[in-house]
Design an enzyme around this catalytic site. Structure first.
Site, PDB file in Angstrom:
ATOM      1  N   PHE A  43       0.841  -1.191   0.000  1.00 12.20           N
ATOM      2  CA  PHE A  43       0.000   0.000   0.000  1.00 12.20           C
ATOM      3  C   PHE A  43       0.880   1.246   0.000  1.00 12.20           C
ATOM      4  O   PHE A  43       1.937   1.277   0.629  1.00 12.20           O
ATOM      5  CB  PHE A  43      -0.920   0.003   1.226  1.00 12.20           C
ATOM      6  N   SER A  62      12.847  -7.540   1.267  1.00 10.57           N
ATOM      7  CA  SER A  62      13.050  -6.095   1.310  1.00 10.57           C
ATOM      8  C   SER A  62      13.888  -5.744   2.529  1.00 10.57           C
ATOM      9  O   SER A  62      13.840  -6.431   3.550  1.00 10.57           O
ATOM     10  CB  SER A  62      11.705  -5.368   1.374  1.00 10.57           C
ATOM     11  N   TYR A 122       3.432  -4.580   5.454  1.00  9.20           N
ATOM     12  CA  TYR A 122       4.324  -4.935   4.350  1.00  9.20           C
ATOM     13  C   TYR A 122       5.683  -5.364   4.880  1.00  9.20           C
ATOM     14  O   TYR A 122       6.223  -6.399   4.481  1.00  9.20           O
ATOM     15  CB  TYR A 122       4.474  -3.756   3.388  1.00  9.20           C
TER      16      TYR A 122
END
Length: 298
Positions: A119, A170, A222
């Site tokens: 998002f 990430s 996330y």
């Protein structure tokens, strides 16, 4: 395939972004493919597209797996790859993809789990509503797909292959987002699937109850999804130590739709770390988190 590995590595080191690979054509349905086969989820755009491109340049038959049939087919046609529809938010879609893939291909040399959702920072949706959709794709769906394809990767190793699993994580998914107690649990060398799945489920429950910060979790669903994916990668690497190399990596902040094209790194450059892990030699590290094409601190 083992004899071709050195040539593939040489190829990627001299990779030119303008190159277009036409070495192989897509095999007919039901044909046994004799070239290395790679699946790249989310390979229709951004970093995933460049990963697929670079693997094609190296001579692999690449399957682009994504939701959008229009963009997926367009990308596949540009690269000389194959498009197969896959929606990681749907268990039925994942199972159907695996069934179709196993019917068409008899081996899987490289699985790159690149597809994910994130998002935007300016999105007003609270974490309570973000967590479910984010983890459904970035973790649960990716795990379901990988676990369903692992038997075929083991079969590939038993024949003549050297399978590689690359999970695109990430730098946001580092352990430091958690309390020290949770960091110890996620980084424990004996962490198993049941314990990991319990922890991920607890995060979701704590988020829905508004207790995630009090319980030691971070503020981003996330970031947590990527942390959980890295933890899963380490488990697979331990389980499959004799059959494949499995690693997670951060491609860096690239100029893609995900970053609204504000990232300082070109997506092709970010893809290089992913492709390097797809082409690792048999004695290379496994179960590690990589960044900037080298092992990094998780």
């Amino acid at each position: 395939l083992r004899a071709a590995c050195s040539e593939i590595c040489r190829c990627i080191m001299s990779f030119k972004t303008s190159a277009v690979c036409t070495l192989h054509t897509a095999p007919a349905s039901g044909a046994t493919c004799v070239f290395p086969v790679a699946v790249v989820t989310g390979g229709n755009r951004g970093i995933g597209y460049h990963v697929a491109h670079q693997l094609r340049v190296c001579g692999m038959d690449v399957i682009i797996a994504c939701r959008d049939p229009v963009r997926g087919q367009e990308a596949a046609e540009r690269l000389g790859a194959i498009y197969m529809q896959l929606d990681l938010s749907s268990a039925d879609s994942i199972d159907d993809f695996v069934r179709r893939f196993k019917k068409q291909f008899k081996r899987l040399d490289v699985l790159v789990n690149n597809a994910a959702i994130s998002f935007k920072a300016e999105d007003p949706m609270p974490i309570e509503l973000r967590a479910g959709p984010t983890l459904r794709i970035n973790f649960w769906g990716t795990v379901r797909l990988t676990d369903a394809l692992l038997p075929l990767m083991r079969k590939t190793a038993a024949m003549d292959g050297s399978p590689r699993l690359v999970n695109v994580s990430s730098s946001a998914g580092r352990l430091r987002q958690l309390s020290s107690e949770l960091q110890e649990q996620f980084s424990a060398p004996d962490l198993d699937r049941d314990r990991l799945f319990h922890l991920v489920s607890k995060f979701q429950v704590d988020v829905s109850n508004g207790r995630h910060l009090a319980e030691g979790w971070g503020e981003s669903s996330y970031a947590f999804s990527k942390l959980a994916l890295t933890a899963y990668t380490r488990i697979v690497a331990r389980e499959e130590a004799e059959t494949m190399r499995a690693n997670a990596c951060c491609p860096g902040e690239c100029s893609t739709e995900t970053t609204s094209f504000t990232g300082p790194r070109a997506p092709g450059a970010g893809a290089r770390c992913v492709v390097k892990l797809a082409l690792l030699l048999d004695d290379a590290p496994t179960g590690e988190f990589w960044q900037d094409e080298r092992v990094s601190c998780w």
